[in-house]
Design a protein around this motif. Sequence first.
Motif, PDB file in Angstrom:
ATOM      1  N   HIS A   7      -5.572   7.375   1.565  1.00 24.42           N
ATOM      2  CA  HIS A   7      -4.703   7.629   0.126  1.00 24.42           C
ATOM      3  C   HIS A   7      -5.390   8.112  -0.846  1.00 24.42           C
ATOM      4  N   GLY A   8      -5.159   9.164  -1.415  1.00 22.90           N
ATOM      5  CA  GLY A   8      -6.034   9.930  -2.373  1.00 22.90           C
ATOM      6  C   GLY A   8      -5.385   9.678  -3.987  1.00 22.90           C
ATOM      7  N   GLU A   9      -4.344  10.048  -4.191  1.00 25.03           N
ATOM      8  CA  GLU A   9      -3.480  10.010  -5.533  1.00 25.03           C
ATOM      9  C   GLU A   9      -2.260   9.183  -5.367  1.00 25.03           C
ATOM     10  N   ASN A  10      -1.916   8.485  -6.636  1.00 21.97           N
ATOM     11  CA  ASN A  10      -0.616   8.142  -6.263  1.00 21.97           C
ATOM     12  C   ASN A  10       0.296   8.226  -7.902  1.00 21.97           C
ATOM     13  N   PHE A  11       1.380   8.571  -7.680  1.00 30.66           N
ATOM     14  CA  PHE A  11       2.418   8.333  -8.994  1.00 30.66           C
ATOM     15  C   PHE A  11       3.398   7.547  -8.668  1.00 30.66           C
ATOM     16  N   LEU A  12       3.780   6.776  -9.672  1.00 28.90           N
ATOM     17  CA  LEU A  12       5.099   6.053  -9.278  1.00 28.90           C
ATOM     18  C   LEU A  12       6.013   5.956 -10.642  1.00 28.90           C
ATOM     19  N   VAL A  50       2.962   4.984 -13.472  1.00 26.76           N
ATOM     20  CA  VAL A  50       1.543   4.732 -13.322  1.00 26.76           C
ATOM     21  C   VAL A  50       1.276   6.275 -12.515  1.00 26.76           C
ATOM     22  N   LYS A  51       0.103   6.657 -12.927  1.00 22.37           N
ATOM     23  CA  LYS A  51      -0.799   7.643 -12.249  1.00 22.37           C
ATOM     24  C   LYS A  51      -2.175   7.380 -11.982  1.00 22.37           C
TER      25      LYS A  51
END
Length: 271
Positions: free
Chosen positions: A46-51, A210-211
Amino acid sequence: MEIQQGYPDFHALPTYGAVHGIAVMGLVHRAMADFLPNFQGHNHVHGENFLELKKAYPIPNGREEIKLETTAKVVDIVDRRSGVLVFVDIETVEEGTIDVLCVNQWGGFVMKVPTAGANTTPIQRGPRTTLYPTLTRAPDKITAHKTSPEQAALYRAASGYLNPLHIDPETAKAAGFPAPILTGTCPLGMGVRHVVDAFAGGDGRRFKSVKCRLSKPIYGALGQVVRTEMWREEGGRRILYRQVVRNGEREKIVIGMAAVDLWEEGGAVKP
């Protein structure tokens, strides 16, 4: 006060919306060999996440049941020299409707695959691709959490994303890690909870989005302590943060360039 499930205000944490993303990413993960040459499952992290939650919580608070439908679509593949970053848009709706409950964007780093044909820079897609600089002044709030081996297993089981990288020492070694690593959404959940506790009085209904970038792995099996450092931006409803672990005398940023956006007080959609 101990809160039982029958308690009127019992609810999931706001980052429960990421679970839908993890679950469908299990399917995307298994399909990556179809479009990434030399793909090996243990090389995908997992490298990046936006929710973003379109409502205060992506599920009811236990007093009723609904069925959800989650879909995923690969939207970008970016050259990262030693591999590629694969961006996947994920949308969760109430089954049979177009009522969007939450959206995720998962950025998965896949090591040791050819980068020919990948984009050199990410396609800019607003908040989903925005990364935030860490402020140079001292943090406004700091909170710490000690990890455990059980955390990775629980997140893995809850989501159905069964990558053995998170629980099997041999798989972790094959991927170049000294021990199994936590799923990225685990420290993501820690960070959001720390922000909500520090700046929203623990009211998860104020969480909007969140990012973050997952910069380095966290080894729950080693009981690492994750420290969340937080800065309130001018205006008050965006909190920049990063998460740090200490190895001996050295510290490393494990989640950085991150921000949580909050609804204004009293402005959240009620569950």
